[in-house]
Write an enzyme that holds these catalytic residues in place. Structure first.
Site, PDB file in Angstrom:
ATOM      1  CD  GLU A 221      -2.951  -1.085   2.316  1.00  0.00           C
ATOM      2  OE1 GLU A 221      -4.099  -1.469   2.097  1.00  0.00           O
ATOM      3  OE2 GLU A 221      -2.571  -0.702   3.430  1.00  0.00           O
TER       4      GLU A 221
ATOM      5  CB  CYS B 212       3.049   7.707   3.127  1.00  0.00           C
ATOM      6  SG  CYS B 212       3.703   6.604   4.389  1.00  0.00           S
TER       7      CYS B 212
ATOM      8  CB  CYS C 249       7.719  -4.756   8.332  1.00  0.00           C
ATOM      9  SG  CYS C 249       9.077  -3.917   9.180  1.00  0.00           S
TER      10      CYS C 249
ATOM     11  CB  CYS D 229       6.453  -2.000  15.543  1.00  0.00           C
ATOM     12  SG  CYS D 229       8.118  -1.537  15.034  1.00  0.00           S
TER      13      CYS D 229
ATOM     14  CB  CYS E 118       3.115  -1.496  13.063  1.00  0.00           C
ATOM     15  SG  CYS E 118       3.256  -1.433  11.283  1.00  0.00           S
TER      16      CYS E 118
ATOM     17  CB  CYS F 291       1.017   6.509  11.563  1.00  0.00           C
ATOM     18  SG  CYS F 291       2.495   7.229  10.979  1.00  0.00           S
TER      19      CYS F 291
END
Ligand code: SF4
Length: 350
Positions: free
Chosen positions: A90, A103, A110, A114, A117, A335
Protein backbone atom coordinates in the site's frame (compact mmCIF):
# COMPACT_ATOMS: atom_id res chain seq x y z
CA UNK A 1 13.23 -9.17 -19.01
CA UNK A 2 14.70 -6.11 -17.34
CA UNK A 3 12.22 -3.61 -15.91
CA UNK A 4 13.63 -0.25 -17.04
CA UNK A 5 12.33 1.46 -13.89
CA UNK A 6 14.62 -0.78 -11.81
CA UNK A 7 17.73 0.75 -13.37
CA UNK A 8 19.83 3.66 -12.16
CA UNK A 9 20.76 6.16 -14.85
CA UNK A 10 24.22 4.59 -15.19
CA UNK A 11 22.76 1.10 -15.48
CA UNK A 12 20.43 2.33 -18.21
CA UNK A 13 23.39 3.94 -19.97
CA UNK A 14 25.29 0.63 -19.83
CA UNK A 15 22.29 -1.18 -21.29
CA UNK A 16 21.99 1.33 -24.14
CA UNK A 17 25.72 1.07 -24.91
CA UNK A 18 25.47 -2.74 -24.89
CA UNK A 19 22.87 -2.37 -27.65
CA UNK A 20 25.44 -0.53 -29.80
CA UNK A 21 24.07 2.97 -29.21
CA UNK A 22 25.86 6.09 -27.96
CA UNK A 23 25.44 6.72 -24.20
CA UNK A 24 23.56 10.01 -24.69
CA UNK A 25 20.54 8.04 -25.92
CA UNK A 26 20.05 6.98 -22.29
CA UNK A 27 19.05 10.52 -21.42
CA UNK A 28 16.18 10.44 -23.91
CA UNK A 29 14.92 7.09 -22.61
CA UNK A 30 15.29 8.29 -19.01
CA UNK A 31 13.18 11.37 -19.71
CA UNK A 32 10.46 9.19 -21.25
CA UNK A 33 10.45 6.97 -18.17
CA UNK A 34 10.43 9.59 -15.45
CA UNK A 35 9.27 12.90 -16.88
CA UNK A 36 6.70 11.70 -19.40
CA UNK A 37 5.52 8.64 -17.48
CA UNK A 38 5.89 6.44 -20.57
CA UNK A 39 4.73 2.85 -20.09
CA UNK A 40 5.43 1.45 -23.54
CA UNK A 41 8.85 1.50 -25.22
CA UNK A 42 7.23 1.79 -28.67
CA UNK A 43 5.83 5.21 -27.68
CA UNK A 44 9.29 6.79 -27.24
CA UNK A 45 8.90 8.65 -30.50
CA UNK A 46 12.18 10.58 -30.54
CA UNK A 47 14.17 7.37 -30.03
CA UNK A 48 15.09 5.59 -33.27
CA UNK A 49 12.80 2.72 -34.25
CA UNK A 50 15.81 0.35 -34.37
CA UNK A 51 16.74 1.14 -30.76
CA UNK A 52 13.13 0.84 -29.60
CA UNK A 53 12.93 -2.60 -31.19
CA UNK A 54 16.20 -3.81 -29.66
CA UNK A 55 15.31 -2.33 -26.29
CA UNK A 56 11.89 -4.01 -26.30
CA UNK A 57 13.58 -7.39 -26.89
CA UNK A 58 15.53 -6.97 -23.65
CA UNK A 59 13.37 -4.81 -21.43
CA UNK A 60 9.92 -3.70 -20.45
CA UNK A 61 8.36 -0.92 -18.34
CA UNK A 62 6.37 -2.37 -15.44
CA UNK A 63 4.46 -0.09 -13.09
CA UNK A 64 2.72 -1.60 -10.08
CA UNK A 65 -0.86 -2.54 -10.92
CA UNK A 66 -3.48 -0.38 -9.23
CA UNK A 67 -5.77 -2.91 -7.60
CA UNK A 68 -7.84 -0.59 -5.46
CA UNK A 69 -8.01 3.11 -4.64
CA UNK A 70 -9.76 4.30 -1.49
CA UNK A 71 -10.39 7.94 -0.77
CA UNK A 72 -10.84 9.34 2.70
CA UNK A 73 -13.25 12.12 3.63
CA UNK A 74 -10.21 14.31 4.34
CA UNK A 75 -8.75 13.85 0.83
CA UNK A 76 -6.20 11.16 1.72
CA UNK A 77 -5.93 8.48 -0.96
CA UNK A 78 -4.75 4.93 -0.34
CA UNK A 79 -3.58 2.70 -3.18
CA UNK A 80 -3.43 -1.06 -3.00
CA UNK A 81 -0.81 -2.00 -5.56
CA UNK A 82 -0.23 -5.44 -7.06
CA UNK A 83 3.36 -6.43 -7.87
CA UNK A 84 4.38 -8.74 -10.71
CA UNK A 85 4.75 -11.80 -8.46
CA UNK A 86 1.27 -11.40 -6.95
CA UNK A 87 2.43 -9.65 -3.76
CA UNK A 88 0.75 -6.43 -2.72
CA UNK A 89 1.74 -3.21 -0.96
CA UNK A 90 0.00 0.00 0.00
CA UNK A 91 1.00 3.59 -0.49
CA UNK A 92 -0.79 6.74 0.55
CA UNK A 93 -1.20 10.24 -0.92
CA UNK A 94 -1.73 12.88 1.74
CA UNK A 95 -3.07 16.35 0.88
CA UNK A 96 -1.27 19.26 2.56
CA UNK A 97 -2.01 22.97 2.31
CA UNK A 98 -0.26 23.55 -1.02
CA UNK A 99 0.97 20.14 -2.16
CA UNK A 100 0.65 16.39 -1.75
CA UNK A 101 2.96 14.10 0.18
CA UNK A 102 3.30 10.44 -0.77
CA UNK A 103 3.99 7.86 1.94
CA UNK A 104 5.90 5.02 0.29
CA UNK A 105 6.51 1.38 1.18
CA UNK A 106 9.92 -0.28 0.90
CA UNK A 107 9.20 -3.91 1.75
CA UNK A 108 6.34 -6.36 1.39
CA UNK A 109 5.53 -6.87 5.07
CA UNK A 110 8.14 -6.09 7.71
CA UNK A 111 10.45 -8.05 9.98
CA UNK A 112 10.59 -5.47 12.77
CA UNK A 113 7.41 -6.67 14.44
CA UNK A 114 6.40 -3.41 16.13
CA UNK A 115 3.45 -4.27 18.35
CA UNK A 116 1.33 -1.25 17.30
CA UNK A 117 1.69 -1.73 13.55
CA UNK A 118 -0.59 -3.64 11.19
CA UNK A 119 2.30 -4.19 8.75
CA UNK A 120 4.36 -5.74 11.53
CA UNK A 121 1.64 -8.34 12.04
CA UNK A 122 2.18 -9.57 8.47
CA UNK A 123 5.78 -10.53 9.05
CA UNK A 124 8.39 -10.08 6.34
CA UNK A 125 7.74 -11.33 2.80
CA UNK A 126 10.34 -9.67 0.60
CA UNK A 127 12.20 -6.50 -0.30
CA UNK A 128 10.73 -4.21 -2.94
CA UNK A 129 12.84 -3.46 -6.01
CA UNK A 130 13.80 0.13 -6.93
CA UNK A 131 11.25 0.01 -9.77
CA UNK A 132 8.51 -1.05 -7.36
CA UNK A 133 9.37 1.73 -4.90
CA UNK A 134 9.58 4.34 -7.65
CA UNK A 135 6.46 2.89 -9.25
CA UNK A 136 4.49 4.16 -6.27
CA UNK A 137 5.59 7.70 -7.14
CA UNK A 138 4.64 7.20 -10.79
CA UNK A 139 1.21 5.83 -9.89
CA UNK A 140 0.53 8.62 -7.40
CA UNK A 141 1.65 11.35 -9.81
CA UNK A 142 -0.45 9.86 -12.64
CA UNK A 143 -3.48 9.71 -10.34
CA UNK A 144 -3.17 13.44 -9.62
CA UNK A 145 -2.67 14.24 -13.32
CA UNK A 146 -5.70 12.16 -14.37
CA UNK A 147 -7.82 13.97 -11.80
CA UNK A 148 -6.62 17.37 -12.99
CA UNK A 149 -5.41 18.14 -9.46
CA UNK A 150 -4.00 21.64 -9.11
CA UNK A 151 -1.66 20.61 -6.28
CA UNK A 152 1.37 18.58 -7.21
CA UNK A 153 3.22 15.75 -5.52
CA UNK A 154 6.06 17.52 -3.80
CA UNK A 155 7.17 15.54 -0.75
CA UNK A 156 8.01 11.89 -0.30
CA UNK A 157 8.25 10.04 3.00
CA UNK A 158 9.50 6.48 3.24
CA UNK A 159 7.22 5.63 6.15
CA UNK A 160 4.92 3.04 4.63
CA UNK A 161 5.27 -0.71 4.89
CA UNK A 162 8.72 -2.02 5.79
CA UNK A 163 11.98 -0.88 7.34
CA UNK A 164 13.79 1.10 4.60
CA UNK A 165 17.29 0.47 5.94
CA UNK A 166 16.77 -3.30 5.76
CA UNK A 167 16.42 -2.83 2.00
CA UNK A 168 19.40 -0.51 1.82
CA UNK A 169 20.93 -1.11 -1.63
CA UNK A 170 17.57 -0.79 -3.35
CA UNK A 171 16.72 2.26 -1.26
CA UNK A 172 19.92 4.00 -2.40
CA UNK A 173 19.18 3.27 -6.06
CA UNK A 174 15.67 4.62 -5.53
CA UNK A 175 16.94 7.83 -3.91
CA UNK A 176 19.47 8.30 -6.70
CA UNK A 177 16.78 7.95 -9.35
CA UNK A 178 14.48 10.36 -7.49
CA UNK A 179 17.19 13.02 -7.52
CA UNK A 180 18.15 12.81 -11.17
CA UNK A 181 17.63 16.28 -12.70
CA UNK A 182 16.41 14.83 -15.99
CA UNK A 183 14.01 12.57 -14.16
CA UNK A 184 11.72 13.07 -11.19
CA UNK A 185 14.09 15.71 -9.79
CA UNK A 186 13.15 15.60 -6.08
CA UNK A 187 15.57 17.54 -3.88
CA UNK A 188 16.87 15.94 -0.70
CA UNK A 189 14.82 18.43 1.36
CA UNK A 190 11.68 16.88 -0.11
CA UNK A 191 12.49 13.29 0.83
CA UNK A 192 12.43 11.80 4.32
CA UNK A 193 13.48 8.27 5.18
CA UNK A 194 12.09 6.96 8.44
CA UNK A 195 13.85 4.16 10.28
CA UNK A 196 13.60 2.36 13.58
CA UNK A 197 17.41 2.30 13.46
CA UNK A 198 19.65 -0.15 11.63
CA UNK A 199 23.18 0.23 12.92
CA UNK A 200 25.15 -0.81 9.87
CA UNK A 201 23.52 1.70 7.49
CA UNK A 202 22.52 4.78 9.49
CA UNK A 203 25.68 6.86 9.13
CA UNK A 204 26.23 5.74 5.53
CA UNK A 205 22.79 7.02 4.62
CA UNK A 206 23.61 10.36 6.26
CA UNK A 207 26.82 10.66 4.24
CA UNK A 208 24.91 10.34 0.95
CA UNK A 209 23.04 13.57 1.70
CA UNK A 210 20.15 12.20 -0.38
CA UNK A 211 17.37 12.61 2.20
CA UNK A 212 16.35 13.86 5.60
CA UNK A 213 16.18 11.33 8.44
CA UNK A 214 13.36 10.50 10.80
CA UNK A 215 13.76 8.06 13.67
CA UNK A 216 10.79 5.96 14.75
CA UNK A 217 11.48 6.28 18.44
CA UNK A 218 8.11 5.75 20.16
CA UNK A 219 9.53 5.28 23.66
CA UNK A 220 12.04 7.16 25.83
CA UNK A 221 13.74 4.17 27.48
CA UNK A 222 15.20 0.93 26.21
CA UNK A 223 12.83 -1.13 28.34
CA UNK A 224 9.67 0.54 27.04
CA UNK A 225 10.95 0.62 23.50
CA UNK A 226 11.62 -3.11 23.50
CA UNK A 227 8.14 -3.77 24.86
CA UNK A 228 6.50 -2.23 21.82
CA UNK A 229 9.33 -2.61 19.27
CA UNK A 230 11.04 -5.96 19.85
CA UNK A 231 13.63 -5.30 17.14
CA UNK A 232 14.92 -2.40 19.25
CA UNK A 233 16.83 -5.01 21.25
CA UNK A 234 19.31 -5.20 18.36
CA UNK A 235 20.34 -1.56 18.71
CA UNK A 236 20.13 -0.33 22.30
CA UNK A 237 18.90 3.22 22.71
CA UNK A 238 22.22 4.47 24.13
CA UNK A 239 24.06 3.20 21.07
CA UNK A 240 21.41 4.57 18.70
CA UNK A 241 21.71 8.03 20.25
CA UNK A 242 25.51 7.86 20.03
CA UNK A 243 25.26 7.14 16.30
CA UNK A 244 22.75 9.95 15.88
CA UNK A 245 25.09 12.40 17.60
CA UNK A 246 27.54 11.72 14.75
CA UNK A 247 24.88 11.91 12.03
CA UNK A 248 25.89 14.50 9.41
CA UNK A 249 23.30 17.27 9.34
CA UNK A 250 23.15 20.18 6.93
CA UNK A 251 22.88 23.65 8.39
CA UNK A 252 19.42 24.36 9.83
CA UNK A 253 18.59 20.66 9.58
CA UNK A 254 17.50 18.59 12.59
CA UNK A 255 16.73 14.97 13.19
CA UNK A 256 13.05 14.19 13.36
CA UNK A 257 11.89 11.79 16.06
CA UNK A 258 8.55 10.12 15.50
CA UNK A 259 6.73 9.34 18.74
CA UNK A 260 3.47 7.43 18.58
CA UNK A 261 1.44 8.18 21.70
CA UNK A 262 -0.22 5.04 23.09
CA UNK A 263 -2.58 5.56 26.03
CA UNK A 264 -1.14 4.25 29.30
CA UNK A 265 1.99 2.92 27.59
CA UNK A 266 4.28 5.85 26.72
CA UNK A 267 2.19 9.00 27.20
CA UNK A 268 2.80 9.90 30.86
CA UNK A 269 4.46 13.12 32.02
CA UNK A 270 7.38 11.01 33.22
CA UNK A 271 7.80 9.62 29.69
CA UNK A 272 7.88 13.16 28.28
CA UNK A 273 10.53 14.21 30.81
CA UNK A 274 12.58 11.11 29.99
CA UNK A 275 12.29 12.00 26.31
CA UNK A 276 13.60 15.50 26.98
CA UNK A 277 16.64 13.97 28.70
CA UNK A 278 17.22 11.50 25.87
CA UNK A 279 17.18 14.19 23.19
CA UNK A 280 19.26 16.73 25.07
CA UNK A 281 22.44 16.07 23.06
CA UNK A 282 21.06 16.04 19.51
CA UNK A 283 19.42 18.63 17.26
CA UNK A 284 15.94 17.21 17.50
CA UNK A 285 12.38 17.96 16.63
CA UNK A 286 9.58 15.65 17.64
CA UNK A 287 6.53 14.56 15.70
CA UNK A 288 3.88 13.36 18.10
CA UNK A 289 1.50 10.97 16.42
CA UNK A 290 -1.75 10.09 18.08
CA UNK A 291 -2.38 6.35 17.82
CA UNK A 292 -5.22 5.18 15.59
CA UNK A 293 -7.03 2.15 16.87
CA UNK A 294 -6.37 -0.83 14.61
CA UNK A 295 -8.49 -3.99 14.84
CA UNK A 296 -6.63 -6.85 16.48
CA UNK A 297 -4.11 -4.63 18.29
CA UNK A 298 -4.29 -4.04 22.05
CA UNK A 299 -3.59 -0.30 22.20
CA UNK A 300 -5.81 2.70 22.89
CA UNK A 301 -5.78 6.29 21.71
CA UNK A 302 -4.73 8.83 24.36
CA UNK A 303 -7.17 11.59 25.30
CA UNK A 304 -6.55 15.00 23.64
CA UNK A 305 -5.64 16.66 26.95
CA UNK A 306 -2.98 13.99 27.60
CA UNK A 307 -1.48 14.63 24.17
CA UNK A 308 -1.33 18.36 24.84
CA UNK A 309 0.22 17.87 28.27
CA UNK A 310 2.91 15.66 26.73
CA UNK A 311 3.60 18.22 24.02
CA UNK A 312 3.82 21.07 26.53
CA UNK A 313 6.51 19.35 28.57
CA UNK A 314 8.67 19.07 25.44
CA UNK A 315 7.95 22.64 24.35
CA UNK A 316 8.71 24.03 27.80
CA UNK A 317 12.18 22.51 27.48
CA UNK A 318 12.74 24.14 24.09
CA UNK A 319 12.07 21.09 21.91
CA UNK A 320 10.06 21.73 18.75
CA UNK A 321 7.20 19.27 19.09
CA UNK A 322 4.31 19.11 16.67
CA UNK A 323 1.23 16.95 16.86
CA UNK A 324 0.79 15.24 13.55
CA UNK A 325 -2.85 15.22 12.65
CA UNK A 326 -3.87 11.75 11.60
CA UNK A 327 -5.26 11.63 8.11
CA UNK A 328 -7.01 8.82 6.34
CA UNK A 329 -8.08 6.99 9.51
CA UNK A 330 -11.46 6.14 7.95
CA UNK A 331 -9.72 4.17 5.19
CA UNK A 332 -6.99 2.69 7.44
CA UNK A 333 -4.35 4.78 5.71
CA UNK A 334 -2.88 6.42 8.81
CA UNK A 335 0.39 5.60 10.52
CA UNK A 336 0.68 1.93 11.46
CA UNK A 337 -2.52 0.98 9.66
CA UNK A 338 -1.12 -0.25 6.33
CA UNK A 339 -1.48 -3.94 5.81
CA UNK A 340 -2.17 -4.58 2.08
CA UNK A 341 -4.78 -7.27 2.49
CA UNK A 342 -3.57 -10.09 0.29
CA UNK A 343 -6.82 -10.23 -1.65
CA UNK A 344 -5.55 -8.17 -4.55
CA UNK A 345 -5.40 -10.95 -7.11
CA UNK A 346 -9.02 -11.79 -6.54
CA UNK A 347 -10.09 -8.18 -6.94
CA UNK A 348 -8.50 -7.46 -10.28
CA UNK A 349 -7.94 -3.86 -11.20
CA UNK A 350 -6.83 -1.23 -13.62
S1 SF4 B 1 6.24 0.47 12.34
FE1 SF4 B 1 7.55 0.36 10.52
S2 SF4 B 1 9.33 -0.83 11.23
FE2 SF4 B 1 7.68 -1.23 12.73
S3 SF4 B 1 6.64 -3.09 11.98
FE3 SF4 B 1 5.55 -1.31 11.13
S4 SF4 B 1 6.47 -1.02 9.11
FE4 SF4 B 1 7.88 -2.28 10.29
Amino acid sequence: MTNLTDLTFHELEALIVSLGEPPYRARQVWQWLWQKGCRDISEMTDVSKALRTRLAERATIAWPRVVRVRESGDGTVKFLLGLTDGEAVECVLIPEKDHYTACLSTQVGCAMGCGFCATGMLGFRRNMTPGEMLGQVLVARQYLLDRGEALSLRNLVFMGMGEPLLNYENLLKTLEALHHPQGLDFSSRRITVSTAGVKRHLLDLGKTGLCALAISLHAPTQEKREQIMPAAARLPLGELMEILRQYPLKSRESLTFEYLLLAGVNDADADARELVRLLSHVKAKVNLIVYNATPGLPFRQPRPERVLAFQNILKDKGIVATIRKSKGTDIAAACGQLRAEADCQAEGGA
